[in-house]
Design a protein around this motif. Structure first.
Motif, mmCIF file in Angstrom:
data_model
loop_
_atom_site.group_PDB
_atom_site.id
_atom_site.type_symbol
_atom_site.label_atom_id
_atom_site.label_comp_id
_atom_site.label_asym_id
_atom_site.label_seq_id
_atom_site.Cartn_x
_atom_site.Cartn_y
_atom_site.Cartn_z
ATOM 1 N N LYS A 52 18.541 30.785 55.284
ATOM 2 C CA LYS A 52 19.483 29.617 55.392
ATOM 3 C C LYS A 52 20.251 29.593 56.717
ATOM 4 N N PRO A 53 19.200 28.530 57.881
ATOM 5 C CA PRO A 53 18.114 28.070 57.966
ATOM 6 C C PRO A 53 17.293 29.107 58.229
ATOM 7 N N PRO A 54 16.000 28.915 57.629
ATOM 8 C CA PRO A 54 14.846 29.462 57.522
ATOM 9 C C PRO A 54 14.068 29.803 58.833
ATOM 10 N N LEU A 55 14.563 31.690 58.630
ATOM 11 C CA LEU A 55 14.198 32.427 60.303
ATOM 12 C C LEU A 55 12.625 33.001 60.110
ATOM 13 N N ARG A 66 25.387 28.624 61.820
ATOM 14 C CA ARG A 66 25.578 29.791 60.884
ATOM 15 C C ARG A 66 24.299 30.118 59.766
ATOM 16 N N ILE A 67 24.498 31.592 59.948
ATOM 17 C CA ILE A 67 23.045 31.755 58.709
ATOM 18 C C ILE A 67 23.282 31.988 57.492
ATOM 19 N N GLY A 91 25.070 37.935 52.477
ATOM 20 C CA GLY A 91 26.454 36.833 52.808
ATOM 21 C C GLY A 91 25.716 36.069 54.014
ATOM 22 N N THR A 92 27.427 35.274 55.635
ATOM 23 C CA THR A 92 27.093 35.145 55.902
ATOM 24 C C THR A 92 27.714 35.744 57.604
ATOM 25 N N VAL A 93 26.394 35.330 58.353
ATOM 26 C CA VAL A 93 26.720 35.690 60.495
ATOM 27 C C VAL A 93 26.693 34.375 60.617
ATOM 28 N N LYS A 94 28.053 34.550 61.923
ATOM 29 C CA LYS A 94 28.016 33.012 62.705
ATOM 30 C C LYS A 94 27.740 33.133 64.276
ATOM 31 N N VAL A 95 26.573 33.621 64.795
ATOM 32 C CA VAL A 95 26.337 33.229 66.302
ATOM 33 C C VAL A 95 27.051 32.755 66.977
ATOM 34 N N THR A 96 27.334 34.158 68.246
ATOM 35 C CA THR A 96 28.290 33.334 69.239
ATOM 36 C C THR A 96 28.070 33.450 70.027
ATOM 37 N N GLU A 97 28.357 32.521 71.652
ATOM 38 C CA GLU A 97 28.350 33.156 72.907
ATOM 39 C C GLU A 97 28.878 34.799 73.228
#
Length: 146
Positions: A52-55, A66-67, A91-97
């Motif tokens: 979530k969101p669907p990838l 945030r995934i 779990g949860t992943v946050k994408v940053t630069e």
């Protein structure tokens, strides 16, 4: 009384205006559309299960995303700046630069990935001195972020 038929002239004039203005309008629209998605930080390499969101595979992910990864699901992301492929399970992943943020327990593996190369081409003009002719040279520099 004589009448003058201008409809043929007006049709040709309108077609000419359309031929001149349409490419300019389209070019400007495409440039704006390309700019809206210019900030990306990662690429989906593999996904199984629900996120979530669907990838989907080969979708780029913007910084700040945030995934949520459902239990039993897996997600592999290629992070552009770190040139690494990280696989997550749950779990949860946050994408940053700067990288991918997640709990260590949810990180299945990390490995080096293909690194996008940036090539910079600049016009180098040497300084003029007395009696010297002006020359224009091209400098090509390769910048590979690591």
């Amino acid at each position: 009384m004589a009448t003058i038929d201008c409809s043929g002239f007006m049709t040709k004039a309108a077609a000419l205006v359309a031929l001149i203005l349409l490419p300019a309008m389209l070019d400007g629209g495409f440039a704006r559309a390309a700019n809206t998605n210019s900030a990306v930080a990662a690429l989906v390499m593999e996904t199984t299960g629900v996120t979530k969101p669907p990838l989907v595979v080969h979708r780029e992910v913007a910084p700040g995303t945030r995934i949520a990864i459902a239990p039993g699901a897996r997600l592999s992301l290629l992070h552009y700046a770190t040139c690494s492929i990280v696989t997550f399970s749950g779990g949860t992943v946050k994408v940053t630069e700067q990288g991918l943020e997640a709990a260590e327990a949810n990180i299945e593996s990390r490995k080096p990935g293909p690194c996008p190369h940036m090539h910079k081409i600049s016009l180098a003009v040497p300084a003029l001195s007395a009696g010297a002719s002006s020359r224009v040279g091209w400098a090509i520099s390769r910048n590979t972020p690591r």
